[in-house]
Design an enzyme around this catalytic site. Structure first.
Site, PDB file in Angstrom:
ATOM      1  CG  ASP A  23      -2.021   0.863   1.053  1.00  0.00           C
ATOM      2  OD1 ASP A  23      -2.262   1.407   0.001  1.00  0.00           O
ATOM      3  OD2 ASP A  23      -2.946   1.166   2.259  1.00  0.00           O
ATOM      4  N   GLY A  24       0.364   2.320  -0.743  1.00  0.00           N
ATOM      5  CA  GLY A  24       0.910   3.416  -0.515  1.00  0.00           C
ATOM      6  C   GLY A  24       1.673   4.045  -1.738  1.00  0.00           C
ATOM      7  N   GLY A  26       0.237   5.335  -4.488  1.00  0.00           N
ATOM      8  CA  GLY A  26      -0.307   6.585  -4.992  1.00  0.00           C
ATOM      9  C   GLY A  26       0.172   7.780  -4.130  1.00  0.00           C
ATOM     10  NE  ARG A  27      -1.453   6.623   1.133  1.00  0.00           N
ATOM     11  CZ  ARG A  27      -1.494   5.652   1.977  1.00  0.00           C
ATOM     12  NH1 ARG A  27      -1.179   5.933   3.310  1.00  0.00           N
ATOM     13  NH2 ARG A  27      -1.802   4.568   1.884  1.00  0.00           N
ATOM     14  CD1 TRP A  28       7.507   6.479  -2.419  1.00  0.00           C
ATOM     15  CD2 TRP A  28       7.131   6.446  -4.607  1.00  0.00           C
ATOM     16  NE1 TRP A  28       8.595   6.327  -2.898  1.00  0.00           N
ATOM     17  CE2 TRP A  28       8.632   6.321  -4.410  1.00  0.00           C
ATOM     18  CE3 TRP A  28       6.787   6.702  -5.777  1.00  0.00           C
ATOM     19  CZ2 TRP A  28       9.510   6.377  -5.342  1.00  0.00           C
ATOM     20  CZ3 TRP A  28       7.671   6.717  -6.967  1.00  0.00           C
ATOM     21  CH2 TRP A  28       9.108   6.418  -6.469  1.00  0.00           C
ATOM     22  NE  ARG A  36      -4.166   6.760  -7.527  1.00  0.00           N
ATOM     23  CZ  ARG A  36      -4.050   6.400  -5.972  1.00  0.00           C
ATOM     24  NH1 ARG A  36      -3.541   7.391  -5.198  1.00  0.00           N
ATOM     25  NH2 ARG A  36      -4.060   5.127  -5.766  1.00  0.00           N
ATOM     26  CG  HIS A  40       0.211   1.833  -9.238  1.00  0.00           C
ATOM     27  ND1 HIS A  40       0.232   1.456  -7.902  1.00  0.00           N
ATOM     28  CD2 HIS A  40      -0.892   2.327  -9.790  1.00  0.00           C
ATOM     29  CE1 HIS A  40      -1.132   1.981  -7.707  1.00  0.00           C
ATOM     30  NE2 HIS A  40      -1.906   2.591  -8.761  1.00  0.00           N
ATOM     31  CD1 TRP A  72     -12.961  -5.169  -9.676  1.00  0.00           C
ATOM     32  CD2 TRP A  72     -12.251  -4.348 -11.877  1.00  0.00           C
ATOM     33  NE1 TRP A  72     -12.183  -6.312 -10.358  1.00  0.00           N
ATOM     34  CE2 TRP A  72     -11.851  -6.029 -11.743  1.00  0.00           C
ATOM     35  CE3 TRP A  72     -11.627  -3.794 -12.944  1.00  0.00           C
ATOM     36  CZ2 TRP A  72     -10.953  -6.765 -12.650  1.00  0.00           C
ATOM     37  CZ3 TRP A  72     -10.971  -4.706 -14.041  1.00  0.00           C
ATOM     38  CH2 TRP A  72     -10.706  -5.972 -13.870  1.00  0.00           C
ATOM     39  CG  LEU A 134       9.463 -16.958  -2.743  1.00  0.00           C
ATOM     40  CD1 LEU A 134       9.849 -16.192  -1.480  1.00  0.00           C
ATOM     41  CD2 LEU A 134       8.853 -15.703  -3.825  1.00  0.00           C
ATOM     42  NE  ARG A 195      -3.210  -1.807   4.334  1.00  0.00           N
ATOM     43  CZ  ARG A 195      -4.336  -1.809   4.091  1.00  0.00           C
ATOM     44  NH1 ARG A 195      -5.334  -2.462   4.494  1.00  0.00           N
ATOM     45  NH2 ARG A 195      -4.734  -1.051   3.056  1.00  0.00           N
ATOM     46  CG  LEU A 202      -5.592  -7.902   8.066  1.00  0.00           C
ATOM     47  CD1 LEU A 202      -5.839  -9.335   8.685  1.00  0.00           C
ATOM     48  CD2 LEU A 202      -4.119  -7.816   7.658  1.00  0.00           C
TER      49      LEU A 202
HETATM   50  C1  FPP Z   1      -1.668   0.115  -3.424  1.00  0.00           C
HETATM   51  O1  FPP Z   1      -1.399   1.550  -3.309  1.00  0.00           O
HETATM   52  C2  FPP Z   1      -1.365  -0.718  -4.413  1.00  0.00           C
HETATM   53  C3  FPP Z   1      -1.882  -1.146  -5.607  1.00  0.00           C
HETATM   54  C4  FPP Z   1      -3.614  -1.213  -5.597  1.00  0.00           C
HETATM   55  C5  FPP Z   1      -1.444  -1.831  -6.694  1.00  0.00           C
HETATM   56  C6  FPP Z   1      -0.055  -2.477  -6.305  1.00  0.00           C
HETATM   57  C7  FPP Z   1       0.657  -3.386  -7.579  1.00  0.00           C
HETATM   58  C8  FPP Z   1       1.922  -3.241  -7.563  1.00  0.00           C
HETATM   59  C9  FPP Z   1       2.716  -2.891  -6.620  1.00  0.00           C
HETATM   60  C10 FPP Z   1       2.404  -3.939  -8.656  1.00  0.00           C
HETATM   61  C11 FPP Z   1       1.912  -5.486  -8.834  1.00  0.00           C
HETATM   62  C12 FPP Z   1       2.620  -6.094 -10.187  1.00  0.00           C
HETATM   63  C13 FPP Z   1       2.037  -6.851 -10.835  1.00  0.00           C
HETATM   64  C14 FPP Z   1       2.794  -7.593 -11.787  1.00  0.00           C
HETATM   65  C15 FPP Z   1       0.432  -6.911 -10.868  1.00  0.00           C
HETATM   66  P1  FPP Z   1      -2.479   2.669  -3.486  1.00  0.00           P
HETATM   67  O2  FPP Z   1      -2.732   3.122  -4.851  1.00  0.00           O
HETATM   68  O3  FPP Z   1      -3.717   2.231  -3.025  1.00  0.00           O
HETATM   69  O4  FPP Z   1      -1.552   3.895  -2.782  1.00  0.00           O
HETATM   70  P2  FPP Z   1      -2.396   4.920  -1.890  1.00  0.00           P
HETATM   71  O5  FPP Z   1      -3.070   4.347  -0.699  1.00  0.00           O
HETATM   72  O6  FPP Z   1      -1.334   5.779  -1.354  1.00  0.00           O
HETATM   73  O7  FPP Z   1      -3.498   5.618  -2.696  1.00  0.00           O
END
Ligand code: FPP
Length: 247
Positions: A23-24, A26-28, A36, A40, A72, A134, A195, A202
């Site tokens: 998580d995070g 978007g904020r990053w 945003r 990712h 979605w 793994l 997390r 969760l």
């Molecule tokens: C949450 O951050 C992150 C996601 C919903 C997407 C996570 C996906 C990846 C890191 C890549 C995965 C790789 C593959 C190959 C599918 P957020 O957007 O909710 O951040 P925020 O809470 O700061 O808005």
């Protein structure tokens, strides 16, 4: 705190299965005045580093929450960007993971995934299927309650057909009807769930399987979560006293 060196943690209590709620992103990105999706992309780099570190430390399964059934609801552009990540992931990241013996797996409802996303995942699974290192298990279009509902449907249907007796339904059997049943039996439940980004919940991630998981929350945003941060989580895990309801 003493900084952790780049070596193997001298800790006999390495979790077998680690779940990560990444998580995070978007904020990053926002902190850097970027869109945003930039977060990712950086999140994928973090995932690559952490996966290889986890493999080196002896973790057997890493289940990562990449897209929930609730995601979605995000803007269309962001959803298509995330759905395209597996395509990029296959080209840029899988070769190195494959070299490291990583096997790719997926849980979640694949039927709703775009064709290109699905085929990229299927290729990644096919290429890595004989690897014995793994297991990198992507939770993609995954929701824990939906997983339980699907399991209940299957169980009820089998009872109705006479293939299953109600008395046979116990915790072990329910586990066999969940998506994590593709993992070997001792590896299905995460020992540790991490997390990032300071959220303390969760969010429908492995609700059945997490019954006895140790939880580790950190304020670090996912793209900043690196090998050292992962080792810190492992050390914290090693200091927990797991009793599974006993004394
Ligand atoms: C949450 O951050 C992150 C996601 C919903 C997407 C996570 C996906 C990846 C890191 C890549 C995965 C790789 C593959 C190959 C599918 P957020 O957007 O909710 O951040 P925020 O809470 O700061 O808005």
């Amino acid at each position: 705190m003493i900084p952790l060196t780049r070596q193997k943690i001298q800790n006999p209590l390495i979790p077998v299965h680690v779940g990560i709620i990444m998580d995070g992103n978007g904020r990053w990105a926002k902190k850097r005045l970027k869109p945003r999706v930039f977060g990712h992309k950086a999140g994928m780099d973090a995932l690559q580093k952490v996966t290889i570190e986890a493999a080196n430390q002896g973790v057997k399964v890493l289940t990562v929450y990449a897209f929930s059934t609730e995601n979605w609801k995000r803007p269309k552009d962001e959803v298509s960007f995330i759905m395209n990540l597996p395509v990029e992931f296959f080209d840029r990241y899988v070769p190195e993971l494959h070299k490291n013996g990583v096997k790719i797996a997926v849980i979640g409802d694949r039927s709703a995934l775009p064709k290109a996303t699905l085929s990229a995942l299927e290729r990644a699974m096919e290429v890595t299927k004989d690897n014995t290192g793994l297991v990198l298990n992507f939770a993609l279009n995954y929701g824990g309650r939906a997983e339980l509902v699907t399991a209940i449907h299957k169980i009820v249907r089998e009872v109705q057909e006479g293939a299953l007796n109600v008395n046979q339904i116990d915790e072990d059997l329910v586990g066999d009807y969940l998506e994590t049943a593709t993992l070997s039996k001792d590896y299905r439940d995460p020992d540790l769930i991490i997390r990032t980004s300071g959220e303390l919940r969760l969010s429908n991630f492995l609700p059945w399987q997490s019954a006895y998981s140790e939880l580790y929350f950190t304020d670090t945003l996912w793209p900043d979560f690196d090998e050292a941060a992962f080792r810190e989580a492992l050390v914290a895990f090693g200091q927990r006293k797991r009793r599974f309801g006993g004394v």
